[in-house]
Design an enzyme around this catalytic site. Structure first.
Site: not given
Ligand code: APR
Length: 235
Positions: A219, A202, A56, A92, A110
């Site tokens: 976004a 999204l 990563r 995060q 995080h």
């Molecule tokens: N534009 C806007 N939103 C988006 C896009 C985009 N292009 N692509 C995906 N998303 C949204 C998805 O709909 C989802 O709601 O981003 C979100 C990503 O969610 P996760 O994958 O769960 O990521 P996150 O919320 O940051 O996870 C929180 O979980 O695993 C742990 O430590 C890790 O910081 C992370 C935490």
């Protein structure tokens, strides 16, 4: 200027080319969270964890901030000297795309991919390259380095500062986060009784009903539009 707290998640970096965690094909469908994002996983197989974060870290060199990161940096600049967290960007994400886009007041709850932590002396050196079990700590020389990332079961960072800013804010904005991981998933509820809450994502999240204002789409479209509207309202 109204006081604003912005919370970002993996979705804001998606269009820069970094995978999210829980979308189709996301990181947690590629590798087991228990193996690479828990203290137990690190104890069990540190080489696997080293490899996960080394890949990563390498990937981060090949991506750049997108229009959503840049829009937030522009919004922060409108806050001028930004006294006592009047503008606070809580992420995060462990990538450095907010900083590379020009954001200054960024809190990584995080942790950060580009920092390690020494288990022997506590140093948190900046680190761009690979780390293995043979890598000596630049401070104490011990081979006891780990990613400076908060794993499941560990305490998120800067929580007192974050909670204080949420308690005082007039606007709370959640961007690109699925609102599934606490304590970040609870921030909107903590802000809802005194602040104007906004969800930019999204698609609607499980928290969607909590928000006064919502805008759904990529976004790089919804965040610049939100910032343009805020700046126009302040003008
Ligand atoms: N534009 C806007 N939103 C988006 C896009 C985009 N292009 N692509 C995906 N998303 C949204 C998805 O709909 C989802 O709601 O981003 C979100 C990503 O969610 P996760 O994958 O769960 O990521 P996150 O919320 O940051 O996870 C929180 O979980 O695993 C742990 O430590 C890790 O910081 C992370 C935490």
């Amino acid at each position: 200027m109204e006081r604003i707290v912005i919370l970002t998640g993996a979705g804001i970096s998606r269009e820069s080319g970094l995978d999210t965690f829980r979308d189709e094909g996301g990181i947690w469908s590629q590798v087991r969270l228990e193996d690479v994002c828990t203290p137990e996983g690190f104890m069990r197989n540190p080489e696997m964890v080293d490899d996960f974060y080394n890949r990563r870290r390498l990937e981060l060199k090949n991506v750049t901030p997108n229009a959503a990161h840049s829009a937030l940096a522009e919004l922060e600049k409108a806050y001028g000297e930004n006294r006592d967290d009047a503008f606070l960007l809580v992420t995060q994400n462990i990538d450095d795309l907010h900083e590379r886009a020009g954001s200054g007041n960024v809190v990584h709850m995080h942790g950060e991919l580009l920092h390690l932590r020494c288990l022997a002396c506590g140093a948190t050196p900046k680190w761009e390259g690979p780390c293995t079990r043979e890598t000596p700590c630049p401070e104490c020389g011990e081979k006891t380095l780990r990613p400076n990332v908060v794993w499941f079961g560990e305490m998120p960072l800067h929580m007192e500062r974050i909670m204080q800013a949420i308690g005082l804010c007039d606007i709370f904005v959640a961007i690109g986060t699925s609102a599934t991981v606490y304590p970040a998933a609870g921030f909107a509820e903590q802000a809802a009784d005194h602040a104007h809450t906004v969800e930019l994502n999204l698609v609607p999240t499980g928290n969607a009903e909590l928000f006064d204002e919502v805008s759904y789409g990529p976004a790089t479209q919804v965040v610049p539009r939100f910032v343009r509207d805020r700046l126009a309202a302040q003008a």
